[in-house]
Scaffold this motif. Structure first.
Motif, PDB file in Angstrom:
ATOM      1  N   ASP A 158       0.826  -1.198   0.000  1.00  0.00           N
ATOM      2  CA  ASP A 158       0.000   0.000   0.000  1.00  0.00           C
ATOM      3  C   ASP A 158       0.865   1.255   0.000  1.00  0.00           C
ATOM      4  O   ASP A 158       0.650   2.177  -0.800  1.00  0.00           O
ATOM      5  N   ARG A 159       1.871   1.291   0.881  1.00  0.00           N
ATOM      6  CA  ARG A 159       2.762   2.453   0.935  1.00  0.00           C
ATOM      7  C   ARG A 159       3.547   2.608  -0.360  1.00  0.00           C
ATOM      8  O   ARG A 159       3.697   3.717  -0.886  1.00  0.00           O
ATOM      9  N   ALA A 160       4.079   1.505  -0.869  1.00  0.00           N
ATOM     10  CA  ALA A 160       4.891   1.568  -2.089  1.00  0.00           C
ATOM     11  C   ALA A 160       4.052   2.013  -3.285  1.00  0.00           C
ATOM     12  O   ALA A 160       4.542   2.756  -4.142  1.00  0.00           O
ATOM     13  N   ASP A 161       2.801   1.583  -3.347  1.00  0.00           N
ATOM     14  CA  ASP A 161       1.926   2.008  -4.439  1.00  0.00           C
ATOM     15  C   ASP A 161       1.682   3.514  -4.377  1.00  0.00           C
ATOM     16  O   ASP A 161       1.720   4.202  -5.394  1.00  0.00           O
ATOM     17  N   LYS A 162       1.449   4.025  -3.182  1.00  0.00           N
ATOM     18  CA  LYS A 162       1.261   5.472  -3.019  1.00  0.00           C
ATOM     19  C   LYS A 162       2.549   6.223  -3.349  1.00  0.00           C
ATOM     20  O   LYS A 162       2.506   7.287  -3.972  1.00  0.00           O
ATOM     21  N   ASP A 163       3.689   5.666  -2.932  1.00  0.00           N
ATOM     22  CA  ASP A 163       4.977   6.289  -3.246  1.00  0.00           C
ATOM     23  C   ASP A 163       5.223   6.300  -4.750  1.00  0.00           C
ATOM     24  O   ASP A 163       5.733   7.282  -5.297  1.00  0.00           O
ATOM     25  N   ALA A 164       4.861   5.217  -5.433  1.00  0.00           N
ATOM     26  CA  ALA A 164       5.051   5.153  -6.882  1.00  0.00           C
ATOM     27  C   ALA A 164       4.205   6.209  -7.582  1.00  0.00           C
ATOM     28  O   ALA A 164       4.673   6.863  -8.525  1.00  0.00           O
ATOM     29  N   ASP A 221      14.721   6.187  -7.031  1.00  0.00           N
ATOM     30  CA  ASP A 221      13.654   5.900  -6.077  1.00  0.00           C
ATOM     31  C   ASP A 221      12.478   5.208  -6.763  1.00  0.00           C
ATOM     32  O   ASP A 221      11.882   4.284  -6.207  1.00  0.00           O
ATOM     33  N   ALA A 222      12.155   5.642  -7.974  1.00  0.00           N
ATOM     34  CA  ALA A 222      11.044   5.037  -8.711  1.00  0.00           C
ATOM     35  C   ALA A 222      11.369   3.590  -9.088  1.00  0.00           C
ATOM     36  O   ALA A 222      10.522   2.701  -8.946  1.00  0.00           O
ATOM     37  N   ILE A 223      12.594   3.351  -9.552  1.00  0.00           N
ATOM     38  CA  ILE A 223      12.997   1.985  -9.918  1.00  0.00           C
ATOM     39  C   ILE A 223      13.002   1.085  -8.686  1.00  0.00           C
ATOM     40  O   ILE A 223      12.496  -0.048  -8.727  1.00  0.00           O
ATOM     41  N   SER A 224      13.547   1.577  -7.567  1.00  0.00           N
ATOM     42  CA  SER A 224      13.600   0.748  -6.365  1.00  0.00           C
ATOM     43  C   SER A 224      12.206   0.498  -5.798  1.00  0.00           C
ATOM     44  O   SER A 224      11.933  -0.580  -5.268  1.00  0.00           O
ATOM     45  N   THR A 225      11.315   1.470  -5.936  1.00  0.00           N
ATOM     46  CA  THR A 225       9.933   1.278  -5.483  1.00  0.00           C
ATOM     47  C   THR A 225       9.229   0.237  -6.343  1.00  0.00           C
ATOM     48  O   THR A 225       8.525  -0.637  -5.822  1.00  0.00           O
ATOM     49  N   ASP A 226       9.443   0.299  -7.642  1.00  0.00           N
ATOM     50  CA  ASP A 226       8.856  -0.693  -8.544  1.00  0.00           C
ATOM     51  C   ASP A 226       9.376  -2.096  -8.235  1.00  0.00           C
ATOM     52  O   ASP A 226       8.602  -3.056  -8.190  1.00  0.00           O
ATOM     53  N   ALA A 227      10.666  -2.219  -7.998  1.00  0.00           N
ATOM     54  CA  ALA A 227      11.242  -3.523  -7.653  1.00  0.00           C
ATOM     55  C   ALA A 227      10.684  -4.026  -6.328  1.00  0.00           C
ATOM     56  O   ALA A 227      10.383  -5.223  -6.181  1.00  0.00           O
TER      57      ALA A 227
END
Length: 147
Positions: free
Chosen positions: A79-85, A105-111
Motif C-alpha cells: 500500500d505504501r509503495a503504491d502510493k509512493d510510486a 527511487d522510482a525503480i527501487s519502489t517498482d522492484a
C-alpha cells in the motif's frame, strides 16, 4: 548469507525451527515495515523480503501460525509503495532536475512492489488459511469501497 541458512531450517527439529522462526520474524518484519521511499530504505526492504521468502520456505511446517502477521506487513508495504510510486511518477513530471534520484527511487519502489507481490503469493501458498483470512478481509473492504 542468511538465506541458505534459512532454507536449511526445514531439516531442524520442530522446537528449534519454532524458535529460529520467531527470532527471524521479529528481525525481518520490522525492516519490511520501515517507512521511506529512498533507495537505501527500499534496498533494506528488498533484502528483508528475500529473507522472509527463504524463511517461509525453510520453516514451511510451522508457517501457518504466522500467515496473518506476515501478510499484514507485506500488504502494508504494498500500500505504501503504491502510493509512493504514484507520488514519484507525479513528481518526475514536475521536477526533472534531481540528478536521477527520483528515477532511482522510482525503480527501487517498482522492484519492491514486484518482490512484495511475490512474497505475498508465497505467503498465501505456504501459510494457508491464516494468510487467506487477511486477503479475504482486504477484498471485502475493497468491494465495500466500490459500492
Amino acid at each position: 548469507g542468511i538465506n541458505p541458512l534459512l532454507a536449511q531450517l526445514s531439516s531442524f527439529p520442530e522446537a528449534a525451527s519454532v524458535e529460529i522462526t520467531r527470532i527471524a520474524l521479529s528481525s525481518l518484519l520490522p525492516v519490511v515495515g520501515w517507512r521511506g521511499m529512498r533507495l537505501e530504505v527500499r534496498s533494506a526492504q528488498l533484502s528483508a523480503l528475500v529473507g522472509l521468502i527463504s524463511l517461509m520456505d525453510g520453516a514451511h511446517p510451522i508457517m501457518q501460525h504466522h500467515g496473518k502477521k506476515i501478510l499484514i506487513e507485506v500488504f502494508l508495504l504494498l500500500d505504501r509503495a503504491d502510493k509512493d510510486a504514484t507520488f514519484l511518477s507525479n513528481e518526475k513530471t514536475v521536477d526533472a532536475t534531481t540528478n536521477g534520484s527520483h528515477y532511482d527511487d522510482a525503480i527501487s519502489t517498482d522492484a519492491t512492489i514486484k518482490v512484495a507481490l511475490h512474497a505475498a503469493s508465497i505467503a498465501l501458498a505456504i501459510c494457508g488459511g491464516s494468510a487467506e483470512s487477511i486477503l479475504a478481509h482486504i477484498e471485502s473492504k475493497q468491494s465495500t469501497k466500490k459500492h
